[in-house]
Scaffold this motif. Structure first.
Motif, PDB file in Angstrom:
ATOM      1  N   PRO A   1       0.840  -1.200   0.000  1.00 32.57           N
ATOM      2  CA  PRO A   1       0.000   0.000   0.000  1.00 32.57           C
ATOM      3  C   PRO A   1       0.873   1.248   0.000  1.00 32.57           C
ATOM      4  CG  PRO A   1      -0.010  -1.010   2.157  1.00 32.57           C
ATOM      5  CD  PRO A   1       0.739  -1.935   1.248  1.00 32.57           C
ATOM      6  N   PRO A   2       0.410   2.309  -0.638  1.00 36.13           N
ATOM      7  CA  PRO A   2       1.199   3.545  -0.635  1.00 36.13           C
ATOM      8  C   PRO A   2       1.255   4.124   0.770  1.00 36.13           C
ATOM      9  CG  PRO A   2      -0.956   3.937  -1.591  1.00 36.13           C
ATOM     10  CD  PRO A   2      -0.849   2.460  -1.348  1.00 36.13           C
ATOM     11  N   SER A   3       2.278   4.904   0.997  1.00 31.51           N
ATOM     12  CA  SER A   3       2.393   5.522   2.321  1.00 31.51           C
ATOM     13  C   SER A   3       1.422   6.698   2.405  1.00 31.51           C
ATOM     14  CB  SER A   3       3.820   5.998   2.566  1.00 31.51           C
ATOM     15  OG  SER A   3       4.197   6.932   1.585  1.00 31.51           O
ATOM     16  N   PRO A   4       0.819   6.885   3.577  1.00 32.15           N
ATOM     17  CA  PRO A   4      -0.147   7.992   3.713  1.00 32.15           C
ATOM     18  C   PRO A   4       0.560   9.340   3.625  1.00 32.15           C
ATOM     19  CG  PRO A   4       0.192   6.895   5.807  1.00 32.15           C
ATOM     20  CD  PRO A   4       0.942   6.104   4.785  1.00 32.15           C
ATOM     21  N   PRO A   5      -0.128  10.337   3.093  1.00 30.50           N
ATOM     22  CA  PRO A   5       0.489  11.669   3.002  1.00 30.50           C
ATOM     23  C   PRO A   5       0.634  12.287   4.390  1.00 30.50           C
ATOM     24  CG  PRO A   5      -1.794  11.796   2.358  1.00 30.50           C
ATOM     25  CD  PRO A   5      -1.486  10.337   2.573  1.00 30.50           C
ATOM     26  N   LYS A   6       1.652  13.094   4.518  1.00 30.38           N
ATOM     27  CA  LYS A   6       1.878  13.778   5.793  1.00 30.38           C
ATOM     28  C   LYS A   6       1.791  15.281   5.554  1.00 30.38           C
ATOM     29  CE  LYS A   6       4.788  10.134   7.577  1.00 30.38           C
ATOM     30  NZ  LYS A   6       6.088   9.731   8.059  1.00 30.38           N
ATOM     31  N   PRO A   7       0.914  15.943   6.279  1.00 34.84           N
ATOM     32  CA  PRO A   7       0.811  17.396   6.089  1.00 34.84           C
ATOM     33  C   PRO A   7       2.061  18.084   6.635  1.00 34.84           C
ATOM     34  CG  PRO A   7      -0.532  16.717   7.934  1.00 34.84           C
ATOM     35  CD  PRO A   7      -0.002  15.458   7.299  1.00 34.84           C
ATOM     36  N   PRO A   8       2.398  19.219   6.066  1.00 36.47           N
ATOM     37  CA  PRO A   8       3.568  19.930   6.569  1.00 36.47           C
ATOM     38  C   PRO A   8       3.342  20.414   8.002  1.00 36.47           C
ATOM     39  CG  PRO A   8       2.458  21.213   4.868  1.00 36.47           C
ATOM     40  CD  PRO A   8       1.784  19.893   4.935  1.00 36.47           C
ATOM     41  N   LYS A   9       4.418  20.388   8.767  1.00 37.32           N
ATOM     42  CA  LYS A   9       4.349  20.858  10.160  1.00 37.32           C
ATOM     43  C   LYS A   9       4.913  22.270  10.234  1.00 37.32           C
ATOM     44  CE  LYS A   9       4.828  16.341  12.311  1.00 37.32           C
ATOM     45  NZ  LYS A   9       5.610  15.525  13.254  1.00 37.32           N
ATOM     46  N   LYS A  10       4.144  23.139  10.855  1.00 36.59           N
ATOM     47  CA  LYS A  10       4.578  24.516  11.095  1.00 36.59           C
ATOM     48  C   LYS A  10       4.283  24.806  12.566  1.00 36.59           C
ATOM     49  CE  LYS A  10       3.365  25.738   6.401  1.00 36.59           C
ATOM     50  NZ  LYS A  10       2.500  26.495   5.525  1.00 36.59           N
ATOM     51  N   PRO A  11       5.204  24.402  13.443  1.00 35.62           N
ATOM     52  CA  PRO A  11       4.917  24.499  14.875  1.00 35.62           C
ATOM     53  C   PRO A  11       4.717  25.940  15.366  1.00 35.62           C
ATOM     54  CG  PRO A  11       7.175  23.757  14.508  1.00 35.62           C
ATOM     55  CD  PRO A  11       6.523  23.890  13.165  1.00 35.62           C
ATOM     56  N   VAL A  12       3.707  26.078  16.186  1.00 37.31           N
ATOM     57  CA  VAL A  12       3.399  27.355  16.835  1.00 37.31           C
ATOM     58  C   VAL A  12       3.226  27.049  18.311  1.00 37.31           C
ATOM     59  CG1 VAL A  12       1.734  29.247  17.012  1.00 37.31           C
ATOM     60  CG2 VAL A  12       2.259  28.259  14.785  1.00 37.31           C
ATOM     61  N   THR A  13       3.819  27.878  19.159  1.00 37.11           N
ATOM     62  CA  THR A  13       3.727  27.682  20.601  1.00 37.11           C
ATOM     63  C   THR A  13       2.631  28.576  21.167  1.00 37.11           C
ATOM     64  OG1 THR A  13       6.085  27.207  20.682  1.00 37.11           O
ATOM     65  CG2 THR A  13       5.027  27.716  22.774  1.00 37.11           C
ATOM     66  N   PHE A  14       1.760  27.971  21.972  1.00 36.04           N
ATOM     67  CA  PHE A  14       0.679  28.690  22.634  1.00 36.04           C
ATOM     68  C   PHE A  14       0.920  28.656  24.138  1.00 36.04           C
ATOM     69  CE2 PHE A  14      -1.222  27.096  18.718  1.00 36.04           C
ATOM     70  CZ  PHE A  14      -1.817  28.252  18.229  1.00 36.04           C
ATOM     71  N   THR A  15       0.532  29.748  24.814  1.00 39.28           N
ATOM     72  CA  THR A  15       0.648  29.813  26.262  1.00 39.28           C
ATOM     73  C   THR A  15      -0.646  30.397  26.829  1.00 39.28           C
ATOM     74  OG1 THR A  15       3.016  30.216  26.075  1.00 39.28           O
ATOM     75  CG2 THR A  15       2.002  30.715  28.196  1.00 39.28           C
ATOM     76  N   HIS A  16      -1.264  29.622  27.719  1.00 38.56           N
ATOM     77  CA  HIS A  16      -2.470  30.088  28.408  1.00 38.56           C
ATOM     78  C   HIS A  16      -2.406  29.603  29.841  1.00 38.56           C
ATOM     79  CE1 HIS A  16      -4.725  31.726  25.040  1.00 38.56           C
ATOM     80  NE2 HIS A  16      -4.300  30.708  24.316  1.00 38.56           N
ATOM     81  N   HIS A  17      -2.708  30.520  30.774  1.00 37.69           N
ATOM     82  CA  HIS A  17      -2.745  30.217  32.208  1.00 37.69           C
ATOM     83  C   HIS A  17      -1.448  29.567  32.684  1.00 37.69           C
ATOM     84  CE1 HIS A  17      -6.953  31.250  32.109  1.00 37.69           C
ATOM     85  NE2 HIS A  17      -7.167  30.349  31.159  1.00 37.69           N
ATOM     86  N   GLY A  18      -0.335  30.033  32.143  1.00 41.13           N
ATOM     87  CA  GLY A  18       0.957  29.526  32.589  1.00 41.13           C
ATOM     88  C   GLY A  18       1.355  28.187  31.963  1.00 41.13           C
ATOM     89  N   GLU A  19       0.526  27.623  31.139  1.00 39.78           N
ATOM     90  CA  GLU A  19       0.836  26.352  30.454  1.00 39.78           C
ATOM     91  C   GLU A  19       1.194  26.648  29.002  1.00 39.78           C
ATOM     92  OE1 GLU A  19       0.891  23.181  31.711  1.00 39.78           O
ATOM     93  OE2 GLU A  19       0.540  24.050  33.677  1.00 39.78           O
ATOM     94  N   SER A  20       2.237  25.998  28.508  1.00 40.27           N
ATOM     95  CA  SER A  20       2.651  26.170  27.113  1.00 40.27           C
ATOM     96  C   SER A  20       2.582  24.839  26.376  1.00 40.27           C
ATOM     97  CB  SER A  20       4.083  26.701  27.040  1.00 40.27           C
ATOM     98  OG  SER A  20       4.168  27.974  27.607  1.00 40.27           O
TER      99      SER A  20
END
Length: 131
Positions: free
Chosen positions: A41-60
């Protein structure tokens, strides 16, 4: 008529004497074909990763796929379109052996649906109305 039956019987007798030898000759050269393994079977496509960091209530935390939720970004939507096309091709390749079953299920489900399209009733004052 008697002549035809006697020649037919003679041919069958001769055929019985020759057949085991012919069968042996053909079976000596017979090579059974090995069953072909199913294609990988063909390998599944992988969407590009563009990491973004979020911080709320002291948690990231980091979300590599947050770009997919940016509906106003034209570049992100182009990337999303390309990824969705790749995913559709992957699904078609993986599910290609079930096309017959899919069409059978689709026709069965379609036959069970009502032919009349209607909307749920809407309240208009003390009355309910539907289209």
């Amino acid at each position: 008529m008697r002549h035809l039956l006697s020649s037919f019987r003679q041919n069958q007798l001769n055929h019985r004497r020759i057949t085991p030898h012919i069968h042996f000759i053909f079976s000596a050269n017979y090579k059974p074909q090995k069953p072909q393994p199913p294609p990988a079977p063909p390998s599944p496509p992988k969407p590009p990763k563009k990491p973004v960091t979020f911080t709320h209530h002291g948690e990231s935390w980091e979300d590599p796929y947050s770009w997919m939720s940016q509906l106003n970004d034209k570049v992100a939507m182009r990337h999303m379109d390309v990824y969705m096309e790749q995913e559709e091709k992957y699904i078609e390749a993986v599910m290609s052996d079930t096309e017959r079953l899919q069409s059978k299920l689709q026709s069965e489900m379609g036959s069970r649906l009502s032919n009349e399209l209607s909307t749920p009733p809407l309240r208009w004052g003390p009355w309910y109305s539907s289209v």
